[in-house]
Design a protein around this motif. Structure first.
Motif, PDB file in Angstrom:
ATOM      1  N   PRO A 213       0.803  -1.231   0.000  1.00 35.87           N
ATOM      2  CA  PRO A 213       0.000   0.000   0.000  1.00 35.87           C
ATOM      3  C   PRO A 213       0.833   1.277   0.000  1.00 35.87           C
ATOM      4  O   PRO A 213       0.428   2.286  -0.605  1.00 35.87           O
ATOM      5  CB  PRO A 213      -0.821  -0.123   1.292  1.00 35.87           C
ATOM      6  CG  PRO A 213      -0.879  -1.589   1.578  1.00 35.87           C
ATOM      7  CD  PRO A 213       0.442  -2.120   1.125  1.00 35.87           C
ATOM      8  N   VAL A 214       1.987   1.254   0.662  1.00 39.06           N
ATOM      9  CA  VAL A 214       2.843   2.450   0.719  1.00 39.06           C
ATOM     10  C   VAL A 214       3.323   2.821  -0.676  1.00 39.06           C
ATOM     11  O   VAL A 214       3.255   3.987  -1.096  1.00 39.06           O
ATOM     12  CB  VAL A 214       4.043   2.213   1.665  1.00 39.06           C
ATOM     13  CG1 VAL A 214       4.942   3.443   1.705  1.00 39.06           C
ATOM     14  CG2 VAL A 214       3.561   1.859   3.073  1.00 39.06           C
ATOM     15  N   ALA A 217       0.435   3.925  -3.281  1.00 37.34           N
ATOM     16  CA  ALA A 217      -0.029   5.310  -3.146  1.00 37.34           C
ATOM     17  C   ALA A 217       0.851   6.283  -3.911  1.00 37.34           C
ATOM     18  O   ALA A 217       0.366   7.301  -4.421  1.00 37.34           O
ATOM     19  CB  ALA A 217      -0.063   5.698  -1.668  1.00 37.34           C
ATOM     20  N   ASN A 386      -5.626  -0.349   4.238  1.00 39.07           N
ATOM     21  CA  ASN A 386      -4.523   0.466   3.722  1.00 39.07           C
ATOM     22  C   ASN A 386      -4.429   0.353   2.205  1.00 39.07           C
ATOM     23  O   ASN A 386      -4.222   1.349   1.496  1.00 39.07           O
ATOM     24  CB  ASN A 386      -3.195   0.023   4.337  1.00 39.07           C
ATOM     25  CG  ASN A 386      -2.974   0.548   5.742  1.00 39.07           C
ATOM     26  OD1 ASN A 386      -3.731   1.387   6.229  1.00 39.07           O
ATOM     27  ND2 ASN A 386      -1.948   0.040   6.401  1.00 39.07           N
ATOM     28  N   ARG A 389      -7.317   2.129   0.496  1.00 34.65           N
ATOM     29  CA  ARG A 389      -7.210   3.570   0.755  1.00 34.65           C
ATOM     30  C   ARG A 389      -6.118   4.189  -0.110  1.00 34.65           C
ATOM     31  O   ARG A 389      -6.286   5.278  -0.671  1.00 34.65           O
ATOM     32  CB  ARG A 389      -6.912   3.812   2.236  1.00 34.65           C
ATOM     33  CG  ARG A 389      -7.152   5.232   2.690  1.00 34.65           C
ATOM     34  CD  ARG A 389      -8.613   5.586   2.593  1.00 34.65           C
ATOM     35  NE  ARG A 389      -8.856   6.964   3.005  1.00 34.65           N
ATOM     36  CZ  ARG A 389      -9.876   7.688   2.571  1.00 34.65           C
ATOM     37  NH1 ARG A 389     -10.725   7.189   1.698  1.00 34.65           N
ATOM     38  NH2 ARG A 389     -10.045   8.924   3.000  1.00 34.65           N
ATOM     39  N   SER A 390      -4.990   3.509  -0.237  1.00 30.70           N
ATOM     40  CA  SER A 390      -3.908   4.011  -1.084  1.00 30.70           C
ATOM     41  C   SER A 390      -4.339   4.094  -2.544  1.00 30.70           C
ATOM     42  O   SER A 390      -4.029   5.066  -3.234  1.00 30.70           O
ATOM     43  CB  SER A 390      -2.681   3.100  -0.970  1.00 30.70           C
ATOM     44  OG  SER A 390      -2.052   3.252   0.269  1.00 30.70           O
ATOM     45  N   GLY A 394      -4.366   7.887  -3.059  1.00 28.23           N
ATOM     46  CA  GLY A 394      -3.019   8.141  -3.537  1.00 28.23           C
ATOM     47  C   GLY A 394      -2.125   8.780  -2.505  1.00 28.23           C
ATOM     48  O   GLY A 394      -2.163   8.441  -1.315  1.00 28.23           O
ATOM     49  N   ALA A 397      -3.186   9.867   1.065  1.00 28.01           N
ATOM     50  CA  ALA A 397      -3.842   8.882   1.927  1.00 28.01           C
ATOM     51  C   ALA A 397      -3.322   8.956   3.360  1.00 28.01           C
ATOM     52  O   ALA A 397      -2.199   9.401   3.626  1.00 28.01           O
ATOM     53  CB  ALA A 397      -3.620   7.479   1.366  1.00 28.01           C
ATOM     54  N   LEU A 399      -2.686   6.194   6.351  1.00 26.43           N
ATOM     55  CA  LEU A 399      -2.585   4.751   6.525  1.00 26.43           C
ATOM     56  C   LEU A 399      -2.458   4.376   7.995  1.00 26.43           C
ATOM     57  O   LEU A 399      -1.935   5.155   8.809  1.00 26.43           O
ATOM     58  CB  LEU A 399      -1.378   4.194   5.771  1.00 26.43           C
ATOM     59  CG  LEU A 399      -1.339   4.386   4.247  1.00 26.43           C
ATOM     60  CD1 LEU A 399      -0.190   3.594   3.664  1.00 26.43           C
ATOM     61  CD2 LEU A 399      -2.650   4.006   3.585  1.00 26.43           C
ATOM     62  N   LEU A 414       0.433   9.228   4.604  1.00 34.20           N
ATOM     63  CA  LEU A 414       1.272   8.386   3.757  1.00 34.20           C
ATOM     64  C   LEU A 414       2.592   9.059   3.418  1.00 34.20           C
ATOM     65  O   LEU A 414       3.655   8.439   3.469  1.00 34.20           O
ATOM     66  CB  LEU A 414       0.501   8.033   2.480  1.00 34.20           C
ATOM     67  CG  LEU A 414       1.165   7.238   1.347  1.00 34.20           C
ATOM     68  CD1 LEU A 414       2.043   8.086   0.456  1.00 34.20           C
ATOM     69  CD2 LEU A 414       1.900   6.026   1.862  1.00 34.20           C
TER      70      LEU A 414
END
Length: 501
Positions: A213-214, A217, A386, A389-390, A394, A397, A399, A414
């Motif tokens: 997810p990191v 985004a 996460n 959401r990412s 983007g 976000a 997290l 994020l």
């Protein structure tokens, strides 16, 4: 994953025989994974890049077969829709400068394909979703003429019903109905293949899940579908709904289905022991779509005799299930396991894509040693939160993440989290033998995105928002796409595009 088949309809006996073969494949794999030394060897990185073919107006150009015939390149394959191609990059050792080597090959391959596209008045683009797509660009008439794709359409219709609904929220929500899988063909991605030792598989896979997810985004490059402003990475819900339908668990769905496991997901939970459980889940939770057996090989006998089975049925079945991070068995190079990372979009540039790859692998390797402490602090349902959401928001976000001081869960921006994790990624890359200059260059591209709050998605949204003040949405998208193509050809990081005129 793209194994071709020669038929699209199957008998009950073929399904029964396939399930028997799938069971024997699993037992042989379990025995193989217990063999001392299996899968050992140096790490490597490979990739598959999906591309769009567009005409001079930025609309899809249905000439993938003609380009493939003209190129006669064994690394070039046809994708689901006739305006898409896939290029299989040469696997490279992970040590040294793998990202630079793949970036150079991407640029050379795209340049060669561009020359073939120009013959048809077209261009080649790497972009998550082509923003100029229209409803007429989907349907049976755009599907590549291969038995595999018709069989997938028939198989999915049998499982979930003939008609699917795609519902995606966002600034301009969209709702679509379809009977075939060509909506899925709107998505183009960069799929990374990372070879890992079986002994390290569980920790590496879980770490890859944690950090996906990191990176997603910061990699967003798909904010439009059929003219609608949707998610920064609209590929994520579109792919899921085009395969599973909008009623399945996940974005826009209505909770977990008690009848049918999702074929497009982040997983069912953290991996507990190793790769086998992921293969077993695939085989046991999902109905077969392509029940084609390969005769003449006794998998268990081959393993017992020290050989490497093809596991044809298991691999074919795996190719009809699309987790965002997928386990791969390969009998080549002495036999090995890979993690296929499927969440990242194509584009905007070769250097941007390799920066995403470096950040993803670096973070996973940097956090692998701490993953046993991090997993209890982040329940898998929150990891899924996460992820979606990412994809939706983007770079802006928020997290959920275990605190660095006490591991307690907190919600963090994020951008701040990614900035704090850059040194972790640098350490991870160093640990697997990536050169300092290589690491610094690609992580520098990520840092620049963070400093300028710019991704492919934010650039597209900003350009269309500005152009829409004086042009229709259709004209604004077309004008933006032409600017995108010119900038992408220069291979300058997307965070620098705001400086270009």
């Amino acid at each position: 994953m793209g194994l071709e088949i020669d038929k699209s309809s199957f008998t009950p006996q073929e399904f029964s025989g396939f399930y028997q073969r799938l069971g024997s494949n699993l037992q042989a794999l379990k025995a193989l994974l217990q063999r001392p030394g299996f899968g050992e060897g140096p790490g490597s990185l490979g990739a598959e890049l999906e591309l769009c073919i567009v005409d001079r107006n930025g609309h899809p150009l249905l000439v993938n077969s003609a380009i493939q015939d003209a190129r006669a390149d064994p690394q070039l394959t046809l994708e689901l829709n006739r305006y898409n191609l896939e290029y299989n990059l040469t696997p490279v050792p992970i040590q040294g400068t793998p990202f630079s080597r793949i970036e150079a090959e991407i640029r050379a391959a795209v340049a060669a394909l561009e020359q073939s596209a120009l013959v048809h008045g077209g261009h080649i683009l790497a972009i998550g979703i082509l923003p100029t797509l229209r409803r007429r660009d989907f349907g049976p008439h755009v599907m590549t003429d291969q038995c595999r794709y018709q069989a997938l359409t028939d198989g999915l219709s049998r499982i979930r019903g003939e008609r699917i609904q795609v519902r995606i929220n966002g600034d301009e929500p969209i709702s679509l109905r379809a009977r075939d899988v060509t909506l899925e063909g709107a998505n183009t991605s960069l799929q990374l293949h990372y070879r890992v030792r079986p002994a390290d598989f569980a920790d590496t896979y879980n770490a890859m899940q944690l950090v996906t997810p990191v990176v997603l985004a910061l990699a967003g490059n798909s904010p439009f579908l059929l003219g609608h402003r949707l998610w920064h990475e609209t590929r994520i819900p579109l792919f899921k709904h085009a395969i599973d339908g909008a009623g399945s668990n996940g974005p826009g769905g209505n909770g977990h289905s008690s009848r049918r496991a999702s074929r497009v997901n982040l997983g069912t939970g953290w991996v507990r022991e190793g790769a086998y459980e992921l293969f077993a889940e695939s085989a046991l939770l999902h109905d077969a779509l392509l029940p084609v057996c390969q005769e003449g090989e006794d998998d268990m006998e081959m393993v017992q005799n020290g050989g490497l089975p093809k596991l044809h049925e298991l691999r074919l079945h795996q190719g009809t299930i699309w987790p965002w991070n997928r386990v791969i068995y390969d009998d080549s190079c002495g036999g090995h396991l890979r993690i296929e990372m499927r969440a990242l979009p194509a584009g905007p540039t070769a250097c941007d894509m390799m920066a995403n790859a470096a950040f993803l692998i670096g973070l996973a390797e940097g956090l692998r040693g701490d993953i046993a402490e991090l997993m209890p602090a982040l329940p898998f349902a929150m990891l899924e939160h996460n992820f979606y959401r990412s994809a939706e928001v983007g770079i802006k976000a928020q997290l959920l993440w275990p605190s660095s001081c006490n591991r307690r869960l907190e919600e963090v921006p994020l951008a701040r989290l990614a900035h704090e994790l850059l040194p972790v990624a640098a350490q991870g890359l160093k640990r697997i033998g990536i050169g300092a200059a290589e690491s610094g260059h690609y992580l520098g591209i990520i840092e620049q995105r963070l400093e300028r709050s710019c991704t492919g998605a934010t650039w597209q949204l900003g350009q269309v928002g500005r152009l829409n003040r004086r042009l229709s949405r259709h004209r604004a998208l077309k004008t933006m796409l032409e600017g995108y193509r010119v900038r992408a050809d220069l291979n300058q990081p997307v965070a620098e595009w705001t400086d270009m005129h």
